[in-house]
Motif scaffolding. Structure first.
Motif, PDB file in Angstrom:
ATOM      1  N   LEU A  94       1.149   4.184  -3.009  1.00  0.00           N
ATOM      2  CA  LEU A  94       0.137   5.568  -2.614  1.00  0.00           C
ATOM      3  C   LEU A  94       1.382   6.216  -3.656  1.00  0.00           C
ATOM      4  O   LEU A  94       1.074   7.644  -3.483  1.00  0.00           O
ATOM      5  CB  LEU A  94      -0.082   6.085  -0.961  1.00  0.00           C
ATOM      6  CG  LEU A  94      -0.955   5.757  -0.854  1.00  0.00           C
ATOM      7  CD1 LEU A  94      -0.987   5.380   1.149  1.00  0.00           C
ATOM      8  CD2 LEU A  94      -1.990   5.834  -0.663  1.00  0.00           C
ATOM      9  N   LEU A 122      -6.010   0.483   5.360  1.00  0.00           N
ATOM     10  CA  LEU A 122      -7.019   0.865   4.787  1.00  0.00           C
ATOM     11  C   LEU A 122      -8.197   1.357   5.434  1.00  0.00           C
ATOM     12  O   LEU A 122      -8.606   3.278   4.478  1.00  0.00           O
ATOM     13  CB  LEU A 122      -7.658  -0.194   4.065  1.00  0.00           C
ATOM     14  CG  LEU A 122      -8.208   0.255   2.790  1.00  0.00           C
ATOM     15  CD1 LEU A 122      -7.836   0.867   1.246  1.00  0.00           C
ATOM     16  CD2 LEU A 122      -9.053  -0.732   1.742  1.00  0.00           C
ATOM     17  N   GLU A 132      -6.503   4.760   7.380  1.00  0.00           N
ATOM     18  CA  GLU A 132      -5.150   5.847   5.769  1.00  0.00           C
ATOM     19  C   GLU A 132      -6.513   6.527   5.169  1.00  0.00           C
ATOM     20  O   GLU A 132      -6.661   6.478   4.726  1.00  0.00           O
ATOM     21  CB  GLU A 132      -4.657   5.067   4.735  1.00  0.00           C
ATOM     22  CG  GLU A 132      -3.882   5.532   3.553  1.00  0.00           C
ATOM     23  CD  GLU A 132      -2.783   6.605   4.115  1.00  0.00           C
ATOM     24  OE1 GLU A 132      -2.830   7.613   4.429  1.00  0.00           O
ATOM     25  OE2 GLU A 132      -2.241   4.955   5.136  1.00  0.00           O
ATOM     26  N   ARG A 182      -5.031   9.378   3.474  1.00  0.00           N
ATOM     27  CA  ARG A 182      -5.224   9.163   2.489  1.00  0.00           C
ATOM     28  C   ARG A 182      -5.721   8.999   0.990  1.00  0.00           C
ATOM     29  O   ARG A 182      -6.213   8.584  -0.213  1.00  0.00           O
ATOM     30  CB  ARG A 182      -3.263   8.920   1.307  1.00  0.00           C
ATOM     31  CG  ARG A 182      -2.673  10.581   2.124  1.00  0.00           C
ATOM     32  CD  ARG A 182      -1.065  10.023   2.099  1.00  0.00           C
ATOM     33  NE  ARG A 182      -0.650   8.636   3.086  1.00  0.00           N
ATOM     34  CZ  ARG A 182       0.588   8.389   2.973  1.00  0.00           C
ATOM     35  NH1 ARG A 182       1.288   8.379   2.024  1.00  0.00           N
ATOM     36  NH2 ARG A 182       0.868   7.024   3.538  1.00  0.00           N
ATOM     37  N   LEU A 183      -6.597   7.598   1.545  1.00  0.00           N
ATOM     38  CA  LEU A 183      -7.015   6.381   0.346  1.00  0.00           C
ATOM     39  C   LEU A 183      -9.156   6.889   1.233  1.00  0.00           C
ATOM     40  O   LEU A 183      -8.949   6.952   2.334  1.00  0.00           O
ATOM     41  CB  LEU A 183      -6.849   5.363   1.202  1.00  0.00           C
ATOM     42  CG  LEU A 183      -5.214   4.844   0.342  1.00  0.00           C
ATOM     43  CD1 LEU A 183      -5.164   3.143   0.931  1.00  0.00           C
ATOM     44  CD2 LEU A 183      -6.069   5.188  -1.677  1.00  0.00           C
ATOM     45  N   ALA A 226     -10.513   1.114  -3.114  1.00  0.00           N
ATOM     46  CA  ALA A 226      -9.830   2.480  -2.168  1.00  0.00           C
ATOM     47  C   ALA A 226      -9.045   4.139  -3.928  1.00  0.00           C
ATOM     48  O   ALA A 226      -8.949   3.692  -4.704  1.00  0.00           O
ATOM     49  CB  ALA A 226      -8.856   2.522  -1.452  1.00  0.00           C
ATOM     50  N   LEU A 262      -6.626   2.656  -5.619  1.00  0.00           N
ATOM     51  CA  LEU A 262      -6.539   1.367  -4.922  1.00  0.00           C
ATOM     52  C   LEU A 262      -6.749  -0.170  -4.956  1.00  0.00           C
ATOM     53  O   LEU A 262      -8.129   0.066  -3.891  1.00  0.00           O
ATOM     54  CB  LEU A 262      -5.310   1.444  -3.900  1.00  0.00           C
ATOM     55  CG  LEU A 262      -4.640   0.049  -3.470  1.00  0.00           C
ATOM     56  CD1 LEU A 262      -3.601  -0.083  -3.759  1.00  0.00           C
ATOM     57  CD2 LEU A 262      -4.591   0.565  -1.572  1.00  0.00           C
ATOM     58  N   GLY A 281     -11.896   4.058   1.126  1.00  0.00           N
ATOM     59  CA  GLY A 281     -12.115   2.668   0.348  1.00  0.00           C
ATOM     60  C   GLY A 281     -13.537   2.302   1.267  1.00  0.00           C
ATOM     61  O   GLY A 281     -13.420   2.794   2.056  1.00  0.00           O
ATOM     62  N   LYS A 330      -6.988   6.799  -3.951  1.00  0.00           N
ATOM     63  CA  LYS A 330      -6.381   7.818  -3.531  1.00  0.00           C
ATOM     64  C   LYS A 330      -6.662   9.670  -3.423  1.00  0.00           C
ATOM     65  O   LYS A 330      -7.324  10.072  -4.354  1.00  0.00           O
ATOM     66  CB  LYS A 330      -5.102   7.980  -4.373  1.00  0.00           C
ATOM     67  CG  LYS A 330      -3.560   8.923  -3.349  1.00  0.00           C
ATOM     68  CD  LYS A 330      -2.344   8.561  -4.114  1.00  0.00           C
ATOM     69  CE  LYS A 330      -1.524   9.734  -3.685  1.00  0.00           C
ATOM     70  NZ  LYS A 330      -0.349   9.432  -4.584  1.00  0.00           N
ATOM     71  N   VAL A 381       0.496  -1.216  -0.172  1.00  0.00           N
ATOM     72  CA  VAL A 381       0.196   0.206   0.461  1.00  0.00           C
ATOM     73  C   VAL A 381       0.793   1.106  -0.024  1.00  0.00           C
ATOM     74  O   VAL A 381       1.090   2.153  -0.472  1.00  0.00           O
ATOM     75  CB  VAL A 381      -1.553  -0.063   1.112  1.00  0.00           C
ATOM     76  CG1 VAL A 381      -1.802   1.400   1.108  1.00  0.00           C
ATOM     77  CG2 VAL A 381      -1.997  -1.005   0.690  1.00  0.00           C
TER      78      VAL A 381
END
Length: 221
Positions: free
Chosen positions: A158, A197, A200, A202-203, A217, A167, A205, A219, A154
């Motif tokens: 990213l 997940l 995070e 930045r994701l 997911a 993702l 999902g 970004k 992951v």
């Protein structure tokens, strides 16, 4: 819920899965032959389901996928599904640890007419991923390799994904073992990936109940 009720629910889910596959995820002769070749070679039959393959294909198409990265090729089954959805002059790079799997994948990628757009590379993804780039140059990253490595993959995903890129990861349900106390590294790896997940920033999902669970997911930021 009683055992009989659970069995009935399982039968219903299986019937609905067949319903979807028969109408939306039919395999062509190349994909059918590939599944048979995996059996004939004694390779693990752990490729994605046809319904998952169809979903991957649609997600790649929806992303406008010009550059797609796959971690874990096996025989090229999912690579063929996704490769058929690449945008004009698109490229799918697939990383495979086992040279025997890669050889079979290249053969069937060629049979599917995708040799010019699908590149199967042999090596440990932990070593190959840092060499890929530039940063932000991939539209889609799909994980389907060793489950212990998912969280580490992951981090590379990213780096490689553009903002708005996808993702994707197979086996997010791990045949239901994500609900149990982990007794092996693979299960712990999937559980850690799902938790990562979910946290995070930045994701954005979720997990779709297709096949063995497909994590999806975007970004963000």
């Amino acid at each position: 819920m009683t055992d009989r009720a659970c069995e009935g629910e399982d039968e219903l889910i299986a019937a609905l899965q067949r319903y979807v596959e028969e109408r939306f995820a039919q395999e062509d002769d190349v994909l059918v032959a590939l599944r048979q070749a995996l059996k004939d070679h004694g390779f693990p039959e752990i490729q994605v389901s046809s319904s998952t393959g169809r979903l991957l294909q649609l997600l790649v198409a929806a992303s406008g996928g010009r550059r797609v990265l796959e971690v874990g090729t096996l025989g090229g089954y999912s690579a063929i599904w996704m490769g058929r959805a690449l945008a004009r002059n698109g490229r799918l790079t697939s990383l495979e640890l086992d040279p025997r799997h890669a050889e079979l994948a290249r053969d069937f990628v060629a049979r599917a007419g995708l040799s010019e757009s699908v590149d199967v590379r042999v090596g440990d993804a932990r070593e190959l991923l840092p060499r890929l780039g530039p940063d932000g140059s991939f539209d889609v990253v799909f994980l389907d390799a060793d489950k212990e490595g998912y969280v580490g993959y992951v981090q590379e995903a990213l780096r490689l994904l553009r903002p708005g890129g996808l993702l994707l990861a197979d086996n997010a349900f791990w045949s239901g073992r994500v609900l149990e106390e982990a007794e092996d590294d693979a299960t712990r790896g999937i559980q850690a990936f799902n938790e990562h997940l979910a946290r995070e920033s930045r994701l954005a999902g979720t997990v779709l109940p297709v096949g063995d669970g497909l994590a999806v997911a975007v970004k963000v930021g």
